[in-house]
Design an enzyme around this catalytic site. Structure first.
Site, PDB file in Angstrom:
ATOM      1  N   GLY A 287       0.792  -1.226   0.000  1.00  0.00           N
ATOM      2  CA  GLY A 287       0.000   0.000   0.000  1.00  0.00           C
ATOM      3  C   GLY A 287       0.821   1.271   0.000  1.00  0.00           C
ATOM      4  O   GLY A 287       0.271   2.358   0.152  1.00  0.00           O
ATOM      5  N   PRO A 330       4.912  -4.483  -1.307  1.00  0.00           N
ATOM      6  CA  PRO A 330       4.701  -3.330  -2.179  1.00  0.00           C
ATOM      7  C   PRO A 330       4.409  -3.752  -3.620  1.00  0.00           C
ATOM      8  O   PRO A 330       5.046  -4.680  -4.132  1.00  0.00           O
ATOM      9  CB  PRO A 330       6.046  -2.600  -2.112  1.00  0.00           C
ATOM     10  N   GLY A 331       3.464  -3.109  -4.252  1.00  0.00           N
ATOM     11  CA  GLY A 331       3.179  -3.350  -5.667  1.00  0.00           C
ATOM     12  C   GLY A 331       3.412  -2.061  -6.439  1.00  0.00           C
ATOM     13  O   GLY A 331       4.421  -1.880  -7.126  1.00  0.00           O
ATOM     14  N   ARG A 373      -7.897   3.689 -14.255  1.00  0.00           N
ATOM     15  CA  ARG A 373      -7.909   4.260 -12.907  1.00  0.00           C
ATOM     16  C   ARG A 373      -8.666   5.583 -12.778  1.00  0.00           C
ATOM     17  O   ARG A 373      -9.370   5.780 -11.793  1.00  0.00           O
ATOM     18  CB  ARG A 373      -6.487   4.383 -12.344  1.00  0.00           C
ATOM     19  N   TYR A 377     -11.454   5.104 -10.174  1.00  0.00           N
ATOM     20  CA  TYR A 377     -11.188   5.681  -8.845  1.00  0.00           C
ATOM     21  C   TYR A 377     -11.149   7.212  -8.859  1.00  0.00           C
ATOM     22  O   TYR A 377     -10.811   7.808  -7.840  1.00  0.00           O
ATOM     23  CB  TYR A 377      -9.826   5.218  -8.315  1.00  0.00           C
ATOM     24  N   CYS A 404     -16.240   5.316 -26.244  1.00  0.00           N
ATOM     25  CA  CYS A 404     -17.581   5.889 -26.280  1.00  0.00           C
ATOM     26  C   CYS A 404     -18.143   6.002 -24.875  1.00  0.00           C
ATOM     27  O   CYS A 404     -19.045   5.243 -24.489  1.00  0.00           O
ATOM     28  CB  CYS A 404     -18.489   5.041 -27.154  1.00  0.00           C
ATOM     29  N   TYR A 434      -1.151  -0.952 -12.128  1.00  0.00           N
ATOM     30  CA  TYR A 434      -2.613  -0.967 -12.261  1.00  0.00           C
ATOM     31  C   TYR A 434      -3.127  -0.285 -13.530  1.00  0.00           C
ATOM     32  O   TYR A 434      -4.232   0.257 -13.542  1.00  0.00           O
ATOM     33  CB  TYR A 434      -3.279  -0.367 -11.001  1.00  0.00           C
TER      34      TYR A 434
END
Ligand SMILES: *Cc1c(COP(=O)(O)O)cnc(C)c1O
Length: 484
Positions: A287, A330-331, A373, A377, A404, A434
């Site tokens: 995170g 961690p990513g 994203r 988000y 569209c 991501y």
């Protein structure tokens, strides 16, 4: 109302400039130089070449676009490796000061290909997967199965069987049902599977805030009381070995307060479980946040690692228990900043919204299919013209895709040179995490290639899709071989 940080889904639309740019959010300032590459947002190798182009891993934006087309996701290999090393070193140093060790797992869901799996394992990291597909990529990269962790709240029997049979290092179990499933499969395969139990600490963190409740209403992890029962059950089962607890509190976290609160809660359970046997490991998840725009300033990993590990050590000392080995996942923080997406501008269109309010819409040849994203988000990004510099007065732009969907936004708010025009290459930084992993074929748009750059050379690490790839899945189209 409080200043709303970029990266959060909800924006404070009330607090906007009352100047000429009344459409710009408060956090976005008119740049002195709309060609400048904000430090921390771009890979360390990114600079302007003498002719004004953006260089990525020593290659100009035009060279890359000319060779691979657009859109293209460019990944800076050195940036990924440097970040992987800095996480490994930071947690090794922080845990070493307290006489223990740390395992750092790269969270493959951020973006996994065999090249990335090799880079991060070369640099000393382990790999987390959460599906059969991610597992197969890691195995295809020859990652030692003992260095792979398997997550997820609904692993299938097939996934568990494959994981246990290759000798996966750890499985993070998420429910009582799954404990029985993993036990039965590993017994049948004659294995003793090491497991962690994912718990729900009630802490959820994002960016500068964290929320701590008695119970978090979400699908992952077990409440503490259920975890006690679960661990007792695991200890009864000969085909399972309990290693410790796992907890993951959120994503894009800048501060240490949420980690500290969660660790202190989980340590209480950790201590309680020691009454029934050893608890050698504690996994505090991932995170760690990155800078998406120039106003984001994530805490350096050395400081974060030290503060988190010190907090765990303090908690252990208070309880009079030994420090467990720690694990982190961690990513985004490993690959996010290493990625830059290159698009070509197709059209521009000023949209007048009032007597003196206007926004320049800049349409590029990708969009929500290669970066979901912003739509998913409300994520904020930044952008720069990559193929040249310009001294023309910056204009407030919104970069949009070709799908569209009016929510098909790539960069919601940015200042770019006002002469931005069709044919310009546009670079959007911080797209390494991501984006490719969440990409889709919406509107039957082929997914772009992922190209690795390093020291002036480039190579495809995931090839782009072709129209033939798209057609090949449609059972109603006869192919040469299939036509009778
Ligand atoms: C998503 C996830 C991570 C990685 O999160 P980042 O925000 O990319 O660091 C780590 N662990 C678990 C269990 C996750 O679900």
């Amino acid at each position: 109302m409080a200043h709303s940080a970029p990266g959060l889904p909800s924006h404070d639309w009330c607090s906007v400039h009352s100047s000429a740019d009344s459409l710009a959010p408060e956090w976005l300032v008119v740049p002195d130089d709309a060609n400048a590459l904000a430090p921390g947002v771009w890979p360390r190798s990114s600079v302007r070449s003498p002719d004004g182009q953006i260089l990525l891993g020593g290659m100009t934006a035009s060279e890359i676009a000319g060779q691979y087309g657009t859109p293209v996701m460019v990944l800076d290999e050195d940036e990924v490796r440097t970040r992987a090393r800095s996480f490994r070193d930071a947690f090794a140093a922080a845990t070493g000061r307290h006489g223990t060790t740390a395992r750092v797992y790269y969270a493959g869901k951020a973006f996994l290909s065999t090249a990335i799996a090799r880079w991060v394992t070369d640099e000393g990291l382990n790999v987390d997967v959460c599906t059969r597909g991610e597992l197969e990529i890691a195995l295809a990269a020859d990652v030692d199965p003992a260095r792979i962790g398997f997550h997820g709240n609904n692993k299938s029997r097939d996934e568990i069987e494959r994981a246990v049979s290759v000798g996966i290092g750890t499985i993070v179990v998420d429910s009582a049902i799954e404990i029985e499933r993993v036990a039965e499969i590993s017994e049948r395969l004659g294995a003793v599977q090491r497991v962690l139990v994912r718990v729900n600490s009630g802490v959820h963190a994002e960016t500068h805030d964290f929320l701590a409740t008695a119970h978090e209403d979400q699908k992952f992890g077990m409440p503490f009381a259920d975890a006690v029962t679960a661990v007792a059950r695991i200890r009864e089962l000969a085909s399972l070995e309990f290693l410790g607890l796992h907890c993951h509190i959120g994503s894009q976290i800048f501060g240490v307060a949420g980690f500290r609160e969660s660790a202190s809660r989980v340590l209480e359970l950790h201590e309680q479980l020691r009454a029934g046997g050893e608890v050698p490991l504690l996994n505090l998840g991932g995170g760690f946040g990155i800078a998406y725009t120039s106003v984001d300033d994530p805490t350096p990993i050395e400081q974060l690692a030290a503060e988190i590990v010190d907090a765990v050590a303090e908690g252990c000392a208070q309880r009079g228990i030994p420090m467990p080995a720690l694990a982190f996942e961690p990513g985004r923080a490993i690959v996010g900043t290493a990625g830059v997406t290159l698009y070509e501008v197709g059209t521009t269109k000023p949209v007048r919204l009032g007597s003196d309010e206007s926004r320049l819409y800049v349409s590029v040849d990708g969009g929500m299919s290669d970066n979901a994203r912003p739509a998913l988000y409300g994520a904020q990004y930044s952008a720069r013209i990559a193929s040249r510099t310009s001294d023309v007065e910056p204009a407030l732009v919104r970069v949009v895709g070709k799908h569209c969907e009016s929510g098909d936004i790539v960069v919601d708010h940015e200042y770019l040179p006002g002469d931005i025009t069709p044919g310009d290459l546009l670079a959007v930084p911080a797209t390494g995490a991501y984006c490719a992993s969440l990409s889709s074929n919406y509107n039957h748009v082929p997914r772009p290639a992922v190209v690795a750059v390093s020291a002036g050379a480039s190579r495809i690490i995931v090839r782009g899709e072709t129209i033939d790839d798209l057609l090949s899945r449609d059972a109603g189209i006869s192919t040469k071989e299939g036509a009778r």
